[in-house]
Motif scaffolding. Structure first.
Motif: not given
Length: 346
Positions: A65-70, A101-104
């Motif tokens: 997932q993109l938002s899990a790491r830069t 993305v927004e909740g986790w």
């Protein structure tokens, strides 16, 4: 047709047979093994651990997932895995959805296409290692000079030399714009739910991406990996019943009710009324009724269920439509070997 083993993400605990299935896939001639992540187990650690017992299969994230790491962190993980495996890593990326993305991750979900384009560009710069990595942003500016910055950021190149500058990047995508983007900037497309009925539409989206200036690949060297459950059986009815709860979850309970990309996909297949009913039941806590509302036709479109001859015929149909790999799940090593044996006759 290539075979990939999709291990997915963990539930409440570690899946009991995963290590044995990975070894079985390696021995049975599978092309790749994939892991996933949601908001529990991560995508890279199981792949590295179980993949250490393999010698041939490629090791892919489906998806990270993109938002899990830069993007630089994703590139670091991919180049590390690529070294450890001797050049067998595939970096599959996806945006997930706003609920996760927004909740986790506590990050905004907006502009997923622009974020994906920028993310992939930075990953490729890291892997190329031609110059210190910079990015104008706006989503992942490097160096960071925004609010709270010390102003001491410096463009850097990875200390570790990537094994392959051309490490393949695949994108998980469901909608028309995301699928076209995959064809434009990536090396492959990860299809969550593939339907032969929508193949012409999928191919038109891919062709749009291939036609864009600067597109990386053409149809000839682009991989289309479709998730699918394969059940060879003479009792199709029982297999359909096992699939209904999963489809009900994705159609009615996965993601936010106002924005569920899986539900949108099922609607494009022509099951809008089914999605409405399943969603209402699932959100009301009536999950068994939601599963019962999933028709045989929807299961049959997204899974391969039937005799060996029927399954092989469906595999050929998907291959004729442009699918290059089937990403299949499994319960144990015996099933992993059985699927390979059945499809070996195609």
């Amino acid at each position: 047709m290539k075979l990939g083993l999709q291990l997915g993400y963990w539930g409440a605990g570690m899946p009991p047979n995963a290590a044995e299935m990975v070894v079985a896939a390696d021995e049975a001639g599978y092309d790749a093994v994939f892991t996933a992540e949601s908001w529990g187990s991560d995508v890279f650690t199981p792949l590295a651990w179980w993949g250490s017992a393999t010698r041939h299969v490629r090791l892919g994230t489906a998806v990270a997932q993109l938002s899990a790491r830069t993007p630089t962190a994703a590139a670091m993980a991919a180049l590390t895995l690529d070294h450890l495996s001797g050049g067998r890593a595939i970096l599959g990326l996806g945006v997930s959805g706003p609920q996760v993305v927004e909740g986790w991750y506590g990050a905004p979900f907006g502009k997923p296409l622009a974020r994906t384009r920028e993310y992939v560009d930075i990953v490729r710069k890291v892997l190329a290692r031609e110059a210190p990595v910079t990015s104008a942003g706006p989503h992942y500016p490097l160096p960071y000079t925004g609010q709270g910055a010390d102003g001491l950021g410096k463009p850097l190149r990875p200390i570790t030399h990537p094994l392959r500058a051309e490490l393949p990047i695949w994108l998980g995508a469901e909608g028309p714009k995301n699928v076209a983007l995959a064809a434009e900037i990536a090396d492959g497309w990860l299809a969550v739910y593939y339907s032969e009925k929508l193949a012409e539409q999928y191919n038109s989206w891919l062709d749009e991406g291939f036609r864009r200036p600067g597109a990386r690949r053409s149809r000839a060297d682009f991989e289309v990996a479709a998730n699918v459950s394969i059940t060879v059986t003479d009792d199709a009815a029982a297999a359909y019943d096992r699939h209904r709860p999963v489809i009900a979850l994705y159609a009615g309970g996965m993601g936010a009710e106002q924005k569920n990309f899986h539900a949108d996909l099922f609607r494009r297949m022509g099951y809008g009324e089914v999605v409405d009913e399943v969603t209402a039941l699932f959100r009301a806590g009536r999950k068994a009724e939601a599963a019962a509302a999933v028709p045989d036709e929807l299961v049959a479109e997204t899974a391969m269920i039937g005799t060996a001859e029927q399954v092989r015929a469906q595999v050929k149909q998907w291959g004729d439509r442009g699918v290059t790999m089937l990403m299949v799940g499994g319960q144990d090593a015996a099933q992993v070997r059985s699927v390979a044996s059945v499809l070996a006759e195609n």
